[in-house]
Motif scaffolding. Structure first.
Motif, PDB file in Angstrom:
ATOM      1  N   MET A  13      10.675   5.947   6.952  1.00 52.37           N
ATOM      2  CA  MET A  13       9.803   5.797   5.783  1.00 52.37           C
ATOM      3  C   MET A  13       9.389   4.335   5.647  1.00 52.37           C
ATOM      4  O   MET A  13      10.207   3.471   5.406  1.00 52.37           O
ATOM      5  CB  MET A  13      10.538   6.247   4.523  1.00 52.37           C
ATOM      6  N   SER A  14       8.093   4.049   5.836  1.00 55.38           N
ATOM      7  CA  SER A  14       7.612   2.677   5.823  1.00 55.38           C
ATOM      8  C   SER A  14       7.486   2.154   4.405  1.00 55.38           C
ATOM      9  O   SER A  14       7.010   2.852   3.503  1.00 55.38           O
ATOM     10  CB  SER A  14       6.254   2.602   6.527  1.00 55.38           C
ATOM     11  N   ILE A  15       7.916   0.917   4.208  1.00 61.18           N
ATOM     12  CA  ILE A  15       7.766   0.297   2.892  1.00 61.18           C
ATOM     13  C   ILE A  15       6.339  -0.211   2.686  1.00 61.18           C
ATOM     14  O   ILE A  15       5.988  -0.642   1.591  1.00 61.18           O
ATOM     15  CB  ILE A  15       8.761  -0.868   2.718  1.00 61.18           C
ATOM     16  N   PHE A  16       5.513  -0.137   3.739  1.00 64.47           N
ATOM     17  CA  PHE A  16       4.128  -0.591   3.645  1.00 64.47           C
ATOM     18  C   PHE A  16       3.150   0.583   3.509  1.00 64.47           C
ATOM     19  O   PHE A  16       1.942   0.389   3.630  1.00 64.47           O
ATOM     20  CB  PHE A  16       3.755  -1.425   4.873  1.00 64.47           C
TER      21      PHE A  16
ATOM     22  N   SER B 167      -4.132  -0.989  -1.583  1.00 65.97           N
ATOM     23  CA  SER B 167      -4.623  -1.938  -0.579  1.00 65.97           C
ATOM     24  C   SER B 167      -3.540  -2.478   0.343  1.00 65.97           C
ATOM     25  O   SER B 167      -3.726  -2.512   1.571  1.00 65.97           O
ATOM     26  CB  SER B 167      -5.336  -3.104  -1.269  1.00 65.97           C
ATOM     27  N   MET B 168      -2.398  -2.891  -0.200  1.00 66.40           N
ATOM     28  CA  MET B 168      -1.414  -3.607   0.609  1.00 66.40           C
ATOM     29  C   MET B 168      -0.131  -2.844   0.896  1.00 66.40           C
ATOM     30  O   MET B 168       0.616  -3.216   1.781  1.00 66.40           O
ATOM     31  CB  MET B 168      -1.087  -4.942  -0.066  1.00 66.40           C
ATOM     32  N   GLY B 169       0.175  -1.809   0.137  1.00 63.70           N
ATOM     33  CA  GLY B 169       1.353  -1.021   0.439  1.00 63.70           C
ATOM     34  C   GLY B 169       2.358  -0.975  -0.688  1.00 63.70           C
ATOM     35  O   GLY B 169       2.278  -1.721  -1.672  1.00 63.70           O
TER      36      GLY B 169
ATOM     37  N   ALA C  90       3.188  -3.247  -4.065  1.00 59.86           N
ATOM     38  CA  ALA C  90       2.914  -2.624  -5.360  1.00 59.86           C
ATOM     39  C   ALA C  90       4.142  -2.693  -6.260  1.00 59.86           C
ATOM     40  O   ALA C  90       4.043  -2.968  -7.456  1.00 59.86           O
ATOM     41  CB  ALA C  90       2.490  -1.163  -5.158  1.00 59.86           C
ATOM     42  N   TRP C  91       5.315  -2.443  -5.665  1.00 63.74           N
ATOM     43  CA  TRP C  91       6.545  -2.515  -6.457  1.00 63.74           C
ATOM     44  C   TRP C  91       6.778  -3.926  -6.984  1.00 63.74           C
ATOM     45  O   TRP C  91       7.122  -4.119  -8.155  1.00 63.74           O
ATOM     46  CB  TRP C  91       7.748  -2.075  -5.631  1.00 63.74           C
TER      47      TRP C  91
ATOM     48  N   ARG D 230       7.060   9.374  -4.482  1.00 63.26           N
ATOM     49  CA  ARG D 230       6.394  10.617  -4.115  1.00 63.26           C
ATOM     50  C   ARG D 230       5.787  10.531  -2.723  1.00 63.26           C
ATOM     51  O   ARG D 230       5.702  11.532  -2.015  1.00 63.26           O
ATOM     52  CB  ARG D 230       5.309  10.956  -5.144  1.00 63.26           C
ATOM     53  N   LEU D 231       5.365   9.330  -2.329  1.00 68.81           N
ATOM     54  CA  LEU D 231       4.841   9.181  -0.973  1.00 68.81           C
ATOM     55  C   LEU D 231       5.927   9.389   0.070  1.00 68.81           C
ATOM     56  O   LEU D 231       5.656   9.880   1.164  1.00 68.81           O
ATOM     57  CB  LEU D 231       4.222   7.787  -0.812  1.00 68.81           C
TER      58      LEU D 231
END
Length: 540
Positions: A1-4, A99-101, A105-106, A479-480
């Motif tokens: 699971m990518s953090i981006f 836009s950036m991931g 966002a977090w 959710r992603l």
């Protein structure tokens, strides 16, 4: 699971239609403009102008305000483009997610929560102080234990409780109250300007740019990070004083970004939100410059009282009763700031909760008022206790550094989203990309470096706590991460599939009808039965 991983703009827009998380769309561009003015114009218009003119810029503070307005306008244009492209609650958090991931966002969401949550508490303490002064001028003295700086600031606590209940009652009702208070505030500001024009002396504007003077610098953890790093000596007045003054008055414009948090509640967000952001910035710039002209024209800059410059200026010209009106304006002004900051904080947490980065139950809206009542209750209680118990002045700069980081990320995000999704419709477009977003980001980074080392240390500690929360909870509940969608997402996909099936059957019938002249009657398509309707399928 990518953090981006990024959340598509289309999915963000679909989320706004989910019944359990749907906010009420009721705000016009006029209300959004008043919303922005309400949060930008606070007590600072009566105090900051004199303080900066007296100690840093002199009469050339007018140029400082213009420079700051231009710098702030660059960031405002970036916010306007994002808000017109992704009109979803959450402001810079939502923009960064698209836009950036997710990790960015977090970080921005965590940062915005700090900014808006602390801002409402800090400003409530200032409101308490001004109300106590205003009542004292009317002959009403309150016990020192229940005002700002006392054991329990009951005035600040009470204000936040009242405004919190107003927010739960509905966004339209909250904005109506805000509009009335902003109108009162603007009337008082205009009254002060008109009343002071008659006492303006042209000689007070000479010299317009005073000669440069060295300033005694603070040391230790209270000195600016840039000064500690470069070992430079701070100066006042002259050209450098104009620039330094611009850096200080820049913070008088902070707040317009909160308009973007209500994008999901605008009637026509693609038009109304950019107009609200840029319109409020233009109005505030005009008012700041007008107040500066009147204040400097009434009293020479080196004779201004840094703590109560405008009120003292009217006392100097024989109008001490104006101090009561100025205090009333400050009370009205700060009320709208607290209300707007609380709205911004609840909408950012609402967006993060709806995405699963925070417990999703927080984002449920009230079935009648369509407001995130659970989040509002939590913010209301926590804000009230913080304002009542924490001594004033401790957390002020934490608000500024949080805002500036959001400006940096939004400016960079414009460049990223332009390259990733050039196909997206943009009702408002920032000109000269990437030049303007880059300049905006550099200016904001410079201002961040001019904040104290102590502020940076507190901010980094808060960010470390946020990273721990993300990797222990948010990353796994996003959710992603699970590929899960809200009810509106699922319904939209079902409808798309059913519409496609209907179009296919309709084309087949049309083709059969066109070949009916040469085909035998037995080969003709049978009439639709009760189980096969000719109407398009309805969404379940």
């Amino acid at each position: 699971m990518s953090i981006f991983r990024t959340k598509s703009v289309e999915q963000s827009l679909r989320d706004t239609e989910d019944p359990e998380h749907q906010l009420k769309k009721s705000l016009s561009w006029v209300e959004l403009t008043m919303f922005g003015i309400g949060v930008v114009i606070g007590a600072g218009i009566f105090t900051m102008t004199g303080r900066v003119a007296h100690s840093m810029s002199g009469p050339s503070i007018i140029i400082s305000f213009i420079i700051a307005a231009i710098a702030c306008g660059l960031a405002a244009m970036c916010y306007a483009e994002f808000a017109s492209t992704v009109p979803v609650a959450g402001s810079a958090y939502t923009f960064s997610y698209a836009s950036m991931g997710e990790i960015f966002a977090w970080i921005i969401g965590w940062d915005l929560f700090l900014e808006l949550f602390l801002a409402s508490s800090v400003v409530a303490q200032g409101w308490s102080a001004y109300l106590a002064v205003f009542l004292s001028q009317l002959g009403i003295d309150l016990p020192p234990q229940i005002v700002s700086g006392g054991r329990f600031d009951l005035l600040a606590f009470g204000l936040i409780m009242v405004l919190g209940m107003l927010l739960i009652g509905g966004i339209k009702e909250s904005v109506r109250v805000n509009t009335v208070l902003v109108a009162i505030k603007l009337f008082i500001v205009m009254f002060v300007i008109v009343a002071g024009i008659g006492y303006v002396k042209a000689s007070n504007f000479t010299p317009f740019i005073p000669d440069k003077q060295p300033v005694e610098s603070s040391g230790g953890l209270t000195q600016p990070l840039l000064q500690w790093f470069t070992g430079s000596q701070q100066t006042a007045f002259g050209v450098s004083g104009i620039v330094a003054g611009a850096a200080l008055v820049f913070f008088a414009y902070i707040g317009f970004d909160v308009v973007a948090t209500t994008a999901e509640e605008a009637k026509n967000p693609k038009r109304d939100v950019p107009m609200g952001i840029l319109g409020s910035l233009v109005v505030c710039t005009i008012l700041y410059i007008a107040i500066s002209l009147v204040l400097i024209g009434m009293v020479p800059y080196n004779q201004l009282d840094p703590s109560a410059s405008l009120a003292k200026a009217f006392t100097t010209v024989g109008k001490p009763w104006m101090a009561i009106i100025i205090s009333a304006g400050a009370v009205a002004g700060l009320t709208t700031v607290v209300l707007t900051m609380m709205i911004g904080a609840t909408r950012v947490i609402f967006a993060m909760s709806r995405d699963g980065l925070l417990p999703e139950g927080l984002s449920h809206v009230h079935p009648k008022t369509r407001t995130p009542y659970r989040i509002t209750l939590i913010i209301m209680l926590a804000d009230g206790l913080l304002a009542a118990l924490v001594p004033p002045g401790i957390l002020d700069e934490m608000v500024n550094i949080g805002t500036l980081l959001a400006f940096v990320m939004v400016s960079i995000g414009i460049i990223v989203l332009r390259r990733k999704r050039p196909d997206l419709p943009r009702a408002f477009r920032v000109p000269w990309v990437p030049v303007i977003p880059i300049i905006s980001a550099i200016i904001c980074l410079y201002l961040m470096l001019n904040l104290s080392i102590e502020t940076w240390m507190r901010f980094l500690i808060w960010m470390v706590i946020g990273i721990v929360v993300y990797f222990t909870y948010s990353k796994n509940h996003s959710r992603l991460a699970h590929g899960s969608e809200l009810t509106a997402d699922i319904n939209a996909e079902i409808t798309n599939v059913m519409d496609h099936q209907y179009d296919t059957r309709r084309k087949a019938r049309r083709a059969a009808a066109q070949s009916g002249a040469t085909a035998s009657p037995e080969a003709a398509e049978p009439e639709p039965t009760a189980t096969e309707s000719t109407d398009p399928p309805k969404e379940s």
